[in-house]
Design a protein around this motif. Structure first.
Motif, short mmCIF file in Angstrom:
data_model
loop_
_atom_site.label_atom_id
_atom_site.label_comp_id
_atom_site.label_asym_id
_atom_site.label_seq_id
_atom_site.Cartn_x
_atom_site.Cartn_y
_atom_site.Cartn_z
N PRO A 181 0.83 -1.21 0.00
CA PRO A 181 0.00 0.00 0.00
C PRO A 181 0.86 1.26 0.00
O PRO A 181 1.91 1.31 0.62
CB PRO A 181 -0.81 -0.12 1.29
N PRO A 183 1.19 5.62 0.61
CA PRO A 183 0.62 6.59 1.55
C PRO A 183 -0.77 7.06 1.13
O PRO A 183 -1.61 7.36 1.99
CB PRO A 183 1.64 7.74 1.51
N GLU A 186 -3.16 4.57 2.45
CA GLU A 186 -3.31 4.75 3.89
C GLU A 186 -4.23 5.94 4.19
O GLU A 186 -5.03 5.90 5.13
CB GLU A 186 -1.94 4.97 4.54
N ALA A 189 -7.73 4.74 3.56
CA ALA A 189 -8.17 3.90 4.67
C ALA A 189 -8.55 4.74 5.89
O ALA A 189 -9.55 4.46 6.57
CB ALA A 189 -7.08 2.90 5.03
N ALA A 190 -7.75 5.78 6.17
CA ALA A 190 -8.06 6.65 7.31
C ALA A 190 -9.41 7.34 7.11
O ALA A 190 -10.20 7.47 8.05
CB ALA A 190 -6.95 7.69 7.48
N LEU A 229 -9.42 -4.03 4.19
CA LEU A 229 -10.09 -2.77 4.51
C LEU A 229 -11.60 -2.97 4.60
O LEU A 229 -12.25 -2.47 5.52
CB LEU A 229 -9.75 -1.73 3.45
#
Length: 404
Positions: A181, A183, A186, A189-190, A229
């Motif tokens: 993955p 950034p 990420e 996902a956040a 996820l």
């Protein structure tokens, strides 16, 4: 066969020791020592070698599940898109994948309950666009929303991200390894864990995948990122994909390694077909589903900026028909509740649609029509499966959750 003296000479030239007459094989002594391994250490056997270094494998036996309720299968779109997992929607470029996905996103966010002939859940949506710029997406959103009688500015819980075309990769290949993955993934996902959408759309694999599509490890690990996820955030993920030329020609919709299909739980394909007048229509086909019937083919046509089911009523008329059916279902449920009759969602004794079909409040609707209304009402959160009676029996019945 060489004579004995010639055999000894041949072995001597090869630097080998000639075989000795050791008698019959049955009389050969059994070895008393294990051979050494390649590094010179004695080979003590697999079991003994693993015992000291390998953590125990976690195993579960069916008795562990005794008394644990089995959760029902959940769908983001019934029999097409499972909740909490990954689905691929493939189709050739310009075929309408983005519009079809956008129609799904609006149906989910606006709690419309239907998407091209099936029932869908309701809730927030994240739409990650790696291809379309914001101006083009706004035009498409405006057309699709107004087709359903919705003001685009009222769609408050549909969240777009328009990635920079030069920096839109969500997964990149490691040297001689799986996809890792980025950034940007990420950050996505956040946002998912912050917003808690029921649907995430990624448009498209071609734009966000930084690996070799023919590599099995790359395909499986990339899909695996999204499966993890989806499960941890309890949302459906739809990845849009362009099939290969052979996939378009054969009608399979596949592209690259077979693991693109094997790693996902469901796959849809949007095919462009010619109609009787020489124009173009589309067919949305369920190519794969691990949890329901595969092979469903839905004929759809272009109408005023979005797709509608071919031969169906216009979207407003269809919505009105759905509303009549839903109201009939709720009227039957209210009557059954007032009479103290418990009804249930699954087939069997007290199956709500079949009970309601015999009631005057159904206004002649069939149990099949009432069953579809039940799915819409569950998806919209207007009815729920509620526990009743003794807790030890774990019994549940259908009840209203809101009044209309």
């Amino acid at each position: 066969m060489l004579a004995p003296d010639r055999m000894e000479e041949a072995f001597a030239r090869a630097g080998a020791i000639p075989p000795q007459d050791s008698g019959p094989m049955d009389d050969a002594p059994f070895p008393t020592e294990y051979p050494e391994s390649a590094d010179g250490a004695p080979d003590t056997g697999l079991a003994e070698g693993l015992a000291a270094t390998t953590p125990p494998l976690e195993l579960i036996c069916p008795p562990t599940w005794r008394g644990v309720p089995l959760p029902p299968m959940r769908w983001l779109a019934t029999n097409r898109i499972p909740a909490g997992d990954v689905t691929i929607l493939s189709g050739d470029g310009g075929g309408g994948k983005t519009t079809v996905a956008l129609q799904l996103a609006i149906s989910v966010e606006q709690r419309l309950g239907d998407w091209l002939g099936t029932v869908c859940e309701a809730g927030p949506v994240i739409f990650f666009s790696g291809e379309e710029p914001d101006q083009e997406m706004r035009r498409r959103l405006d057309r699709v929303a107004r087709k359903r009688g919705i003001d685009p500015s009222d769609i408050e819980d549909l969240h777009f991200h328009f990635a920079d075309p030069d920096r839109c990769l969500l997964g990149v290949a490691r040297p001689n390894g799986p996809i890792a993955p980025t950034p940007l993934f990420e950050a996505l996902a956040a946002a998912v864990f912050d917003i808690r959408p029921v649907l995430v759309v990624v448009d498209s694999i071609a734009a966000v995948f930084g690996g070799n599509q023919n590599d099995r490890t790359h395909a499986r690990s990339f899909v695996g990122m999204f499966r993890k996820l989806a499960r941890e955030a309890d949302c459906a993920v739809m990845l849009l994909d362009h099939p290969s030329l052979s996939g378009i020609t054969s009608g399979t919709g596949r592209g690259g390694s077979m693991d693109w299909q094997n790693a996902t739980r469901a796959r849809l394909h949007l095919e462009t077909v010619q109609d009787e007048g020489g124009g173009t229509d589309r067919v949305l086909e369920v190519k794969k589903t691990n949890y329901g019937p595969a092979g469903e083919r839905v004929a759809i046509r272009w109408e005023e900026g979005s797709f509608v089911m071919k031969g169906s009523e216009s979207a407003p008329a269809q919505a009105a028909a759905f509303n009549v059916a839903d109201q009939a279902y709720l009227a039957c449920l209210d009557a059954a509740t007032a009479q103290g009759r418990n009804v249930f969602p699954m087939p069997g004794k007290g199956h709500a649609p079949k009970v309601f079909a015999d009631m005057p409040q159904a206004n002649g609707m069939t149990w099949q029509g009432l069953a579809k209304a039940q799915e819409r009402l569950f998806a919209a959160g207007k009815i729920a499966n509620v526990p009743f009676g003794k807790p030890s029996k774990d019994a549940k019945r259908i009840e209203r959750t809101t009044s209309i």
